[in-house]
Design an enzyme around this catalytic site. Structure first.
Site, PDB file in Angstrom:
ATOM      1  N   ASP A  48       0.870  -1.161   0.000  1.00 28.94           N
ATOM      2  CA  ASP A  48       0.000   0.000   0.000  1.00 28.94           C
ATOM      3  C   ASP A  48       0.919   1.226   0.000  1.00 28.94           C
ATOM      4  O   ASP A  48       2.089   1.132   0.394  1.00 28.94           O
ATOM      5  CB  ASP A  48      -0.894  -0.028   1.243  1.00 28.94           C
TER       6      ASP A  48
ATOM      7  N   ASP B 285      -0.034   5.033   0.973  1.00 30.95           N
ATOM      8  CA  ASP B 285      -0.233   5.960   2.092  1.00 30.95           C
ATOM      9  C   ASP B 285      -0.293   5.203   3.416  1.00 30.95           C
ATOM     10  O   ASP B 285      -1.083   4.278   3.599  1.00 30.95           O
ATOM     11  CB  ASP B 285      -1.524   6.743   1.875  1.00 30.95           C
TER      12      ASP B 285
END
Length: 225
Positions: free
Chosen positions: A21, A23
């Protein structure tokens, strides 16, 4: 007092691909997210606190669909938040260990799977000084966002591996659920990662090593194991 368990001296996870991922795992975009979504909320007479509390780990299109009741108004609302987030991307910084770990990985072994649109994901990676991997799966590439597993399955396939051969790094509940649904092993990251069902949670990416199909967590700061 009950003694606290000590982490194992060596914790190795077999894997061929690493799926990150963006953020909250590679970059800290919280300042820009709060800035952009707060402005968007104020422009629409919504509570900034309530709006910013619900956006993490979710595509902007999905958040807009929840907050804008009239479908004909959603395209303009989505364009507005996308523009505000790209403008605020300059505040993004790399999280500890992210640059060191990713720059040491072979470029054909890792991917980023993010709920952000492509232009935003690239802007945040650039602002944080992180490389853009050849495989970048964004909100533009999938019809359903996390917790749907399509993004992680697509990234694994583009790397040439089954999702079961990959490790997913996530900090959100929706993202961790997506990784599990895809069939990958999931490692939680940071304090938010503790809210996921991941069996192993690392504070950040410092101390991680990958070589010859093995991810070593021996030097990582483990929050849960």
């Amino acid at each position: 007092m009950t003694p606290q368990p000590r982490p194992p001296a060596v914790l190795d996870v077999p894997c061929e691909g690493l799926l990150f991922d963006n953020d909250g795992v590679l970059v800290d975009s919280d300042q820009g997210v709060n800035q952009a979504w707060s402005q968007w909320a104020r422009d629409r007479g919504l509570s900034p606190d309530q709006v910013t509390a619900m956006v993490h780990g979710r595509r902007s299109a999905d958040t807009v669909a929840l907050l804008v009741p009239h479908p004909q108004e959603r395209p303009d609302a989505l364009a507005a938040i996308d523009a505000l987030e790209v403008e605020a991307a300059t505040t993004t910084t790399a999280l500890p260990g992210a640059v060191d770990f990713t720059t040491r990985l072979p470029r054909d072994r890792w991917a980023v799977v993010t709920s952000g649109v492509s232009v935003l994901a690239r802007a945040r990676l650039a602002a944080a000084g992180l490389p853009v991997p050849p495989v970048l799966v964004t909100a533009d590439d999938v019809s359903r966002g996390k917790p749907d597993p399509d993004g992680y399955r697509m990234a694994a396939e583009k790397l040439g591996f089954a999702a079961a051969q990959c490790v997913v790094f996530e900090d959100s509940t929706a993202g961790a659920e997506a990784g599990v649904a895809a069939g990958a092993s999931v490692i939680g990251v940071g304090q938010r990662g503790l809210a996921t069902e991941a069996a192993v949670v690392v504070r950040d990416l410092r101390g991680l090593r990958w070589q010859d199909g093995v991810l070593s967590l021996a030097a990582a700061d483990l929050l849960r194991f």
